[in-house]
Design a protein around this motif. Structure first.
Motif, PDB file in Angstrom:
ATOM      1  N   LEU A  92      12.720 -11.026   2.041  1.00  5.35           N
ATOM      2  CA  LEU A  92      13.662  -9.979   1.134  1.00  5.35           C
ATOM      3  C   LEU A  92      12.268  -9.348   0.474  1.00  5.35           C
ATOM      4  O   LEU A  92      12.385  -8.250  -0.094  1.00  5.35           O
ATOM      5  CB  LEU A  92      13.205 -11.249   0.576  1.00  5.35           C
ATOM      6  CG  LEU A  92      13.222 -10.768  -1.590  1.00  5.35           C
ATOM      7  CD1 LEU A  92      15.160 -10.633  -1.457  1.00  5.35           C
ATOM      8  CD2 LEU A  92      13.034 -11.894  -2.744  1.00  5.35           C
TER       9      LEU A  92
ATOM     10  N   VAL B 297      10.482  -7.704   3.242  1.00  2.00           N
ATOM     11  CA  VAL B 297      10.660  -6.174   3.927  1.00  2.00           C
ATOM     12  C   VAL B 297      11.687  -5.135   3.287  1.00  2.00           C
ATOM     13  O   VAL B 297      11.220  -4.432   3.001  1.00  2.00           O
ATOM     14  CB  VAL B 297      10.779  -6.263   4.954  1.00  2.00           C
ATOM     15  CG1 VAL B 297      11.117  -4.910   6.092  1.00  2.00           C
ATOM     16  CG2 VAL B 297      10.281  -7.198   5.690  1.00  2.00           C
ATOM     17  N   LEU B 298      12.828  -5.802   2.724  1.00  2.00           N
ATOM     18  CA  LEU B 298      14.182  -5.229   2.541  1.00  2.00           C
ATOM     19  C   LEU B 298      13.795  -4.593   0.837  1.00  2.00           C
ATOM     20  O   LEU B 298      14.371  -3.310   0.197  1.00  2.00           O
ATOM     21  CB  LEU B 298      15.337  -5.892   2.138  1.00  2.00           C
ATOM     22  CG  LEU B 298      16.013  -6.954   3.310  1.00  2.00           C
ATOM     23  CD1 LEU B 298      17.096  -7.348   2.799  1.00  2.00           C
ATOM     24  CD2 LEU B 298      16.332  -5.744   3.873  1.00  2.00           C
ATOM     25  N   MET B 299      12.683  -5.383   0.010  1.00  3.55           N
ATOM     26  CA  MET B 299      12.238  -4.841  -1.376  1.00  3.55           C
ATOM     27  C   MET B 299      11.606  -3.458  -1.035  1.00  3.55           C
ATOM     28  O   MET B 299      11.694  -2.491  -2.736  1.00  3.55           O
ATOM     29  CB  MET B 299      12.231  -5.601  -2.122  1.00  3.55           C
ATOM     30  CG  MET B 299      12.924  -6.773  -2.537  1.00  3.55           C
ATOM     31  SD  MET B 299      13.993  -6.090  -3.851  1.00  3.55           S
ATOM     32  CE  MET B 299      12.839  -6.278  -5.216  1.00  3.55           C
TER      33      MET B 299
ATOM     34  N   TYR C  97      10.789  -1.439   1.079  1.00  3.75           N
ATOM     35  CA  TYR C  97      12.541  -0.417   1.613  1.00  3.75           C
ATOM     36  C   TYR C  97      13.675   0.139   0.140  1.00  3.75           C
ATOM     37  O   TYR C  97      13.439   1.623   0.485  1.00  3.75           O
ATOM     38  CB  TYR C  97      13.259  -0.300   3.011  1.00  3.75           C
ATOM     39  CG  TYR C  97      13.606   0.716   2.802  1.00  3.75           C
ATOM     40  CD1 TYR C  97      12.738   1.717   4.076  1.00  3.75           C
ATOM     41  CD2 TYR C  97      14.950   0.673   3.204  1.00  3.75           C
ATOM     42  CE1 TYR C  97      13.485   2.889   5.117  1.00  3.75           C
ATOM     43  CE2 TYR C  97      15.674   1.646   4.169  1.00  3.75           C
ATOM     44  CZ  TYR C  97      15.207   2.795   4.667  1.00  3.75           C
ATOM     45  OH  TYR C  97      15.572   4.156   5.348  1.00  3.75           O
TER      46      TYR C  97
ATOM     47  N   VAL D  17      20.954  -2.098   1.384  1.00  2.69           N
ATOM     48  CA  VAL D  17      19.451  -2.739   1.195  1.00  2.69           C
ATOM     49  C   VAL D  17      19.499  -3.502  -0.445  1.00  2.69           C
ATOM     50  O   VAL D  17      19.651  -4.052  -0.302  1.00  2.69           O
ATOM     51  CB  VAL D  17      18.494  -1.796   0.993  1.00  2.69           C
ATOM     52  CG1 VAL D  17      17.374  -2.423   0.703  1.00  2.69           C
ATOM     53  CG2 VAL D  17      18.124  -1.245   2.792  1.00  2.69           C
TER      54      VAL D  17
ATOM     55  N   LEU E 183      21.884  -5.803   0.300  1.00  2.64           N
ATOM     56  CA  LEU E 183      21.495  -7.260   0.961  1.00  2.64           C
ATOM     57  C   LEU E 183      20.917  -8.419   0.265  1.00  2.64           C
ATOM     58  O   LEU E 183      20.313  -9.053   0.463  1.00  2.64           O
ATOM     59  CB  LEU E 183      21.109  -6.413   1.832  1.00  2.64           C
ATOM     60  CG  LEU E 183      21.466  -6.361   4.136  1.00  2.64           C
ATOM     61  CD1 LEU E 183      20.656  -6.049   4.846  1.00  2.64           C
ATOM     62  CD2 LEU E 183      21.617  -7.201   4.483  1.00  2.64           C
ATOM     63  N   CYS E 184      19.949  -7.643  -0.389  1.00  2.00           N
ATOM     64  CA  CYS E 184      18.821  -8.333  -1.309  1.00  2.00           C
ATOM     65  C   CYS E 184      19.380  -9.682  -2.317  1.00  2.00           C
ATOM     66  O   CYS E 184      19.089 -10.630  -2.064  1.00  2.00           O
ATOM     67  CB  CYS E 184      18.255  -7.602  -1.667  1.00  2.00           C
ATOM     68  SG  CYS E 184      16.831  -6.559  -1.208  1.00  2.00           S
TER      69      CYS E 184
ATOM     70  N   LEU F 163      20.601 -12.448   0.106  1.00  2.00           N
ATOM     71  CA  LEU F 163      20.185 -13.122   0.724  1.00  2.00           C
ATOM     72  C   LEU F 163      19.639 -14.355  -0.555  1.00  2.00           C
ATOM     73  O   LEU F 163      19.278 -15.343  -0.331  1.00  2.00           O
ATOM     74  CB  LEU F 163      18.709 -12.524   0.785  1.00  2.00           C
ATOM     75  CG  LEU F 163      17.456 -12.179   1.589  1.00  2.00           C
ATOM     76  CD1 LEU F 163      17.106 -10.651   1.852  1.00  2.00           C
ATOM     77  CD2 LEU F 163      16.890 -13.044   1.285  1.00  2.00           C
TER      78      LEU F 163
ATOM     79  N   MET G 225      14.013 -13.291  11.360  1.00  2.00           N
ATOM     80  CA  MET G 225      14.409 -11.912  10.467  1.00  2.00           C
ATOM     81  C   MET G 225      15.105 -10.958  11.263  1.00  2.00           C
ATOM     82  O   MET G 225      16.243 -10.850  10.045  1.00  2.00           O
ATOM     83  CB  MET G 225      13.295 -11.921   9.770  1.00  2.00           C
ATOM     84  CG  MET G 225      13.321 -10.675   8.677  1.00  2.00           C
ATOM     85  SD  MET G 225      11.757  -9.760   8.687  1.00  2.00           S
ATOM     86  CE  MET G 225      12.337  -8.246   9.988  1.00  2.00           C
TER      87      MET G 225
ATOM     88  N   ILE H 267      18.935 -10.557   9.186  1.00  2.00           N
ATOM     89  CA  ILE H 267      19.532  -9.132   8.655  1.00  2.00           C
ATOM     90  C   ILE H 267      20.399  -8.576   9.317  1.00  2.00           C
ATOM     91  O   ILE H 267      21.394  -8.358   8.447  1.00  2.00           O
ATOM     92  CB  ILE H 267      18.572  -8.323   8.391  1.00  2.00           C
ATOM     93  CG1 ILE H 267      16.891  -8.842   7.430  1.00  2.00           C
ATOM     94  CG2 ILE H 267      18.228  -6.562   7.786  1.00  2.00           C
ATOM     95  CD1 ILE H 267      15.611  -8.279   7.020  1.00  2.00           C
TER      96      ILE H 267
END
Lengths: 519, 519
Positions: free
Chosen positions: A250, A252-254, A256, B25, B28-29, B32, B302, B306
């Motif tokens: 989360l 890393v994705l946030m 980005y 992205v 994806l968040c 999650l 991780m 992802i």
């Protein structure tokens, strides 16, 4: 290697990315090992190593493919802006010592914003005068773009030359300037693209400045929002309960996502992701499990490290793209004239703002703290360490002077090769000399740092003690004091107000220890 | 959302990747967070969540863009094979319990290799008979390719349905089969591409088998070599001395390099990176600093997480690619006939090898250990859990039936949509029912596991005690025993020989504790 190229031919269309990726990953591994072995060498840093290895690899590829395989070599600005830059800047925000950074915030903004607005016109005008003598004709827009291109300092290389623990003041100033400067340059460059060059008047500069202020505030707000949302979600849902993998993913994705959203809304992704990094390390990082903390610290550093090395390799390899060299029709001596002219303009443009603005900053700070005043020796190091030009310059030059990486005419090709040469020369020569220069001008930098550290800490320690034994009476008293303090010691006062607010409202909501230590 | 599309239009050509990346992205968040909230739900797993969210997102995008934005939706096989698959398989190798995996190595190879060679012709023949009834005409090569496409089980989904700690035997069998099966399928698929379909005789099968054995051994050797080289470099240079970031970067890059090298030399990257993962966790992992150990464990998990979520999202979104549906000219009832026909063939093809090969494996193992015999209930679970078809099937179908993601004629479009439907249906329905099936058929799976654990450990503990007090006499005695033991209890004996070799030569050279614990 011959075998590889044969197979590459056989693979044909189906897996055309396999060969370049394999080459790059192999060379990256090699860079890593060489960088490790040269770690204790004081002259060479990781960037220079990667740049040299990149040039050598480029030469080898050129020889093997007999001047044909320019696909591996060509610099792709999209790859740079979308995949390589975000992790570097995010990591910088994540690992930066926030206390130092915010203490010097005003000076950093002076250098990073006003600096670019001073140096960029100088370089643009200089290029116009210089290129006329070599018979190069460019449009006014191109000259303005050149001013922006050569005003961007290289954050990546700076990080490797200065060290946060050895020279904290210098590091925070030069690095902070680098981040703000990157953002300013990109904004200025985009403003130039939209400019109606036939109607430039006094208002144009004002419009660009207003545009910049808008972008700066919105980008920062977006980054702060991304950091706070992540912290809030991590605190509220407590992901670590089930798996620490989701927490890390989360974050890393946030990070980005904040960059991509900024790009989508045409803001400055660099600024956004930088502030997202700062707020994530300040709040979100405290809401995850212990192993996630260790992992995130290292993961962000690793991604940034790989991206940095990759960029310098890439620039090194791109320098050997033979097609651009063939296209540029400048003679040998003229080329040297153009390159050294640009280098002189860069030296001049940077000197024109570092020394006056340092004096201004000292003037404003003199009443507050002696430790943060910038001595003349410091000014020389700041001037020198910011002379390196990097991947942002190259990416912008490709954007301005090529069509998908291919320059359309000889003049444009000359501009691209000039940028590449300036970047390589400045990184190698200025980067090479920075470490010795620092140890010559600031011989006791690490010692004086140890002396200085306690004086800052003492001041910082006052507040937590006060706010711990807080009562209504002292609160009222301090509110009265607050205004007179704001006049006398603006930066320090704002900082202390923020800390009290942080402790009372932000940390309980978004997470983090109540120890009042920003670190 | 409307605003986003407008801006996307404005951005035009310069940043065409920004919009899809932002969408992905963001989703994806979202996945999650939803996955975290549904963690304790026993029916739904992460893959199903991602698949459903993917479908919903696909629908929304389709509605907003009025059936136009197929660029975001289209499945890109290169993205899948080059960026998404390697981290998943590497992580599987890195985290797999090696003792279990190698104890069941023989059974795994039976299922993963012979299984594909049994199920693939059944499905190919079945498709040929089935499609004739619906007036679909394909070339013999296409039918053979279909056999391979529908023989690949989905490793990713299996990992989420079974748990290493609850059902160790099942996990190691089904997951191990998945990895080997992926490799076999890809090899078989590539063999079919090269086949001269006009001259198929008895030798063809032999040739494919020899080809497979060559690929299996070379791919494994490459993976083992990559793991050992990394371990050796990390041990020899001791990177942790300067920075743990370089260690982590080197492990990540070497893992990726092994995959890319395998692809470059046209080997099976999946097998290579799997064995690289096993050897890195067995040797290289012990040569790094403590924080690097924690970081690598989590980073690989991780990245794999992802990538997995991304794949299922992608498949879900790709299902809504309207162009393929328009192109496929099959009527509604015929479509349902084709889809259910293929599903039946998959059920049949898998049953045709799981039950006979389990019996064979039990036969060979019966004299050694009762704990590893496969009961009938286990066989049903193995049969069922391997019915899911996943991203490998889709990637291969795209390779066979499209030209850069665009099917050329209605029959090809039908094949692609059929694959997508089969993947979604099998993941949803079989995935949905696997957890309940396991708790129905193996009600005491976690309890029986606790009972079984000590018996294995006891056997495993014998050896370290012996090898600690090793003398020339016992050594000689054991060498004599060795051969008769090899006849009686082949797997166990090979395993124990390997352990002694590992302890005496491998660990001192490549790193790792001398505790004889493979874990």
């Amino acid at each position: 290697m011959e075998r590889v190229w044969e197979i590459a031919g056989n693979l044909g269309e189906t897996h055309k990315q396999v060969v370049p990726i394999t080459v790059f990953v192999t060379v990256l591994c090699f860079c890593l090992v060489v960088g490790h072995l040269l770690e204790e060498n004081r002259w060479v840093n990781e960037s220079i190593t990667a740049l040299i290895i990149g040039c050598v690899t480029g030469t080898i590829i050129l020889l093997i493919s007999k001047g044909k395989s320019s696909h591996i070599l060509r610099f792709d600005e999209e790859l740079f802006f979308i995949y390589l830059l975000p992790p570097i800047i995010f990591n910088a925000g994540f690992q930066v010592k926030k206390k130092q950074f915010f203490h010097n915030f005003f000076t950093i903004m002076l250098f990073g914003v006003i600096g670019v607005f001073i140096s960029s016109p100088i370089i643009a005008t200089g290029c116009w005068l210089l290129f006329g003598k070599f018979g190069i004709n460019l449009s006014p827009r191109d000259y303005l773009a050149l001013g922006a291109i050569f005003s961007s300092t290289d954050t990546v290389c700076t990080l490797q030359v200065l060290h946060q623990d050895e020279t904290p003041l210098l590091y925070s100033l030069v690095f902070g300037e680098g981040v703000v400067n990157d953002a300013t340059t990109v904004v200025l460059f985009n403003a130039v693209q939209k400019l109606d060059v036939n109607r430039i008047d006094g208002w144009t500069a004002v419009k660009v400045l207003v545009d910049f202020l808008y972008l700066f505030s919105t980008s920062t707000a977006l980054g702060v929002a991304a950091g706070l949302v992540t912290a809030f979600v991590l605190k509220g849902l407590y992901f670590g309960r089930h798996s620490s993998v989701r927490e890390i993913a989360l974050m890393v994705l946030m990070a980005y996502l904040s960059y991509m959203l900024a790009e989508l809304f045409e803001l400055s992704g660099i600024l956004t992701v930088f502030f997202a990094g700062i707020f994530m390390s300040h709040y979100a990082w405290h809401n995850v499990t212990d192993s996630s903390r260790i992992t995130t610290k290292h993961v962000f550093a690793m991604m940034s490290f790989i991206a940095e090395t990759f960029i310098f390799l890439y620039v090194g390899m791109d320098a050997l793209d033979i097609e651009k060299w063939k296209m540029s029709k400048l003679s040998g001596w003229d080329s040297i004239g153009v390159y050294s002219g640009i280098m002189l303009l860069i030296l001049l443009g940077r000197a024109a703002f570092v020394f006056p603005l340092s004096a201004l900053s000292n003037c404003l700070n003199t009443s507050t703290r002696r430790s943060s005043s910038i001595t003349f020796n410091h000014q020389i190091v700041i001037w020198w360490a910011g002379l390196m030009r990097g991947a942002v310059s190259i990416a912008l030059a490709f954007k301005q002077f090529t069509h998908y990486g291919v320059p359309l005419d000889p003049v444009n090709a000359t501009m691209v090769t000039a940028t590449v040469i300036v970047v390589i020369f400045s990184t190698l020569v200025f980067g090479f000399l920075t470490k010795p220069l620092i140890s010559y001008l600031l011989p006791h930098s690490s010692a004086s740092n140890l002396e200085r550290e306690p004086t800052i800490s003492k001041e910082a320690l006052k507040l937590p003690l006060l706010s711990f034994e807080e009562s209504a009476a002292t609160n009222l008293l301090r509110a009265k004091d607050g205004f007179s303090m704001l006049m006398e010691r603006p930066v320090y006062t704002i900082h202390s107000f923020w800390r009290r607010f942080d402790d009372a409202y932000m940390r309980p909501t978004f997470g983090g220890p109540r120890s009042n230590e920003l670190s």
